[in-house]
Scaffold this motif. Structure first.
Motif, short mmCIF file in Angstrom:
data_model
loop_
_atom_site.label_atom_id
_atom_site.label_comp_id
_atom_site.label_asym_id
_atom_site.label_seq_id
_atom_site.Cartn_x
_atom_site.Cartn_y
_atom_site.Cartn_z
N UNK A 96 0.88 -1.30 -0.01
CA UNK A 96 0.11 -0.04 -0.08
C UNK A 96 0.94 1.33 -0.04
N UNK A 97 0.89 2.11 1.27
CA UNK A 97 1.35 3.40 1.09
C UNK A 97 2.90 2.99 1.11
N UNK A 98 3.16 2.06 1.77
CA UNK A 98 4.85 1.90 1.73
C UNK A 98 5.40 1.47 0.39
N UNK A 121 -0.28 -1.74 -4.30
CA UNK A 121 0.45 -0.62 -4.05
C UNK A 121 -0.23 0.77 -4.48
N UNK A 122 0.20 1.83 -3.71
CA UNK A 122 0.04 3.10 -4.06
C UNK A 122 0.72 3.49 -5.16
N UNK A 123 0.08 4.59 -5.88
CA UNK A 123 0.45 5.13 -7.06
C UNK A 123 0.94 6.50 -7.10
N UNK A 124 0.85 7.23 -5.64
CA UNK A 124 1.17 8.67 -5.69
C UNK A 124 2.53 9.20 -6.34
N UNK A 125 3.48 7.97 -5.97
CA UNK A 125 4.96 8.35 -6.21
C UNK A 125 5.24 8.48 -7.76
N UNK A 127 2.60 9.45 -10.06
CA UNK A 127 1.70 10.40 -10.44
C UNK A 127 0.39 9.78 -11.43
N UNK A 128 0.27 8.39 -11.33
CA UNK A 128 -1.05 7.76 -11.87
C UNK A 128 -2.52 8.27 -11.24
N UNK A 129 -3.27 8.66 -11.94
CA UNK A 129 -4.42 9.20 -11.54
C UNK A 129 -5.56 8.09 -11.68
N UNK A 130 -6.48 7.63 -10.61
CA UNK A 130 -7.37 6.72 -10.77
C UNK A 130 -8.74 7.51 -10.79
N UNK A 131 -9.35 7.35 -12.05
CA UNK A 131 -10.57 8.07 -12.00
C UNK A 131 -11.76 7.49 -11.15
N UNK A 132 -12.70 8.22 -10.72
CA UNK A 132 -13.73 7.86 -9.91
C UNK A 132 -14.31 6.56 -10.44
N UNK A 133 -14.71 6.77 -11.71
CA UNK A 133 -15.60 5.58 -12.27
C UNK A 133 -14.81 4.25 -12.29
N UNK A 134 -13.18 4.22 -12.18
CA UNK A 134 -12.67 2.99 -12.06
C UNK A 134 -12.89 2.41 -10.73
N UNK A 135 -12.85 3.52 -9.72
CA UNK A 135 -13.14 2.91 -8.24
C UNK A 135 -14.88 2.50 -8.27
N UNK A 230 -10.84 -6.91 -6.44
CA UNK A 230 -11.92 -6.26 -5.97
C UNK A 230 -11.20 -4.95 -5.16
N UNK A 231 -9.97 -4.79 -5.16
CA UNK A 231 -9.47 -3.57 -4.50
C UNK A 231 -9.78 -2.23 -4.82
N UNK A 232 -10.40 -1.77 -4.02
CA UNK A 232 -11.01 -0.18 -4.51
C UNK A 232 -10.10 0.84 -4.12
N UNK A 233 -8.92 0.59 -3.41
CA UNK A 233 -7.85 1.55 -3.20
C UNK A 233 -6.82 1.57 -4.44
N UNK A 234 -6.64 0.10 -4.84
CA UNK A 234 -5.63 0.02 -5.82
C UNK A 234 -6.11 -0.86 -6.96
N UNK A 235 -7.17 -0.57 -7.75
CA UNK A 235 -7.72 -1.19 -8.72
C UNK A 235 -6.82 -1.75 -9.64
N UNK A 236 -7.27 -3.04 -10.38
CA UNK A 236 -6.26 -3.69 -11.32
C UNK A 236 -6.00 -2.72 -12.66
#
Length: 294
Positions: A96-98, A121-125, A127-135, A230-236
């Protein structure tokens, strides 16, 4: 617990379990101690897990300078741990954030990473944007669950910019492949193991995505990107975009898994992760080779 000293004199702690070659493990949160990782579903039966508590969490001391909680500055803590362990190159696993920290470490010290396992994983580092509709599309995969109507209404409020603390509590079932007693207990324990002050300072100004993406494109080590179906935080879809940034990455989507795949199906998680960690640290891709998905 064992301890080592960071670059600024802060005493940091780590726990170790299992036998075999070490794997340094970085927890998420961000700024959460390593307790919630457990033994990663039994991965400790295959490798020796070195579980690091970030500064200001768990057994690690609080630093004098709170700006040192910033993710890019934590890279030096990981390097201090590698030196303490006497490893020339190390296998690095992060959740995740790690994973932002693991990615920044690989960017700064590419010759020190043998294999890099990025778990939901998180994608902040990068800069990948995850669109609301993907979540929301990922969330709709759970439409048969009894808790879905309330949780999905809360999610819609959040992605619409109207979510409050109650809404964030209501979407908790989405983080797990099974919202059972074990998942509820795991979720309830989270706040007690997280440094919220440190988390508030963790991301601010820490990332330069263009530079990081360019560096990852030159990374020689093998990389595993493990996503939960089915991970809402890090969708495929976002995880596929992340895997595409690495020259030697394998994307695996674990069926039915949420954000903590070792809880949802420990056997599958361990089989996938142990197999990856047992492969050569680097290999040339075959012509026309596709990334496998299981």
């Amino acid at each position: 617990m064992s301890a080592f000293t960071a670059y600024d004199g802060t005493e940091l702690s780590f726990d170790a379990c299992g036998e075999g070659s070490p794997v340094v493990c970085l927890p998420g949160g961000p700024m959460q101690d390593c307790v919630y990782l457990g033994n990663l579903g039994g991965l400790s039966e295959h490798r020796r897990l070195i579980m690091m508590d970030p500064r200001g969490t768990g057994g690690s001391a609080t630093p004098e300078d709170p700006s040192s909680y910033r993710c890019d500055r934590l890279v030096d803590d990981v390097e201090a741990l590698r030196e303490h362990l006497g490893l020339d190159r190390m296998d690095l696993l992060a959740h995740s954030g790690g994973t932002n920290l693991a990615i920044l470490y690989a960017q700064r010290h590419p010759d020190r990473v043998a294999r890099l396992a990025l778990i939901t994983p998180s994608v902040y580092a990068v800069g990948i944007e995850i669109a609301p509709e993907v979540r929301t599309a990922t969330a709709r995969l759970r439409h048969d669950e009894p808790w879905f109507p309330e949780a999905f209404a809360a999610l819609e409020a959040i992605v619409g910019g109207n979510g409050d603390a109650d809404a964030f509590r209501a979407i908790a079932p989405f983080w797990y492949g099974r919202w059972d007693e074990a998942a509820r207990a795991h979720r309830a324990a989270e706040d007690a193991h997280k440094n919220h002050e440190a988390a508030a300072r963790h991301l601010d100004g820490a990332f330069a995505p263009d530079e990081t993406r360019a560096a990852l494109g030159r990374l020689a080590c093998s990389v595993l990107v493990l996503a939960g179906e089915v991970d809402l935080n890090s969708p495929p879809p976002a995880m596929a975009a992340l895997a595409d940034l690495f020259p030697h990455a394998e994307l695996v989507v674990q069926p039915g898994a949420g954000h903590f795949p070792w809880l949802d199906d420990a056997d599958r998680f361990v089989a996938t992760t142990a197999a990856f960690l047992g492969r050569p640290a680097f290999r040339e891709p075959l012509a026309g080779e596709l990334r496998p998905t299981v």
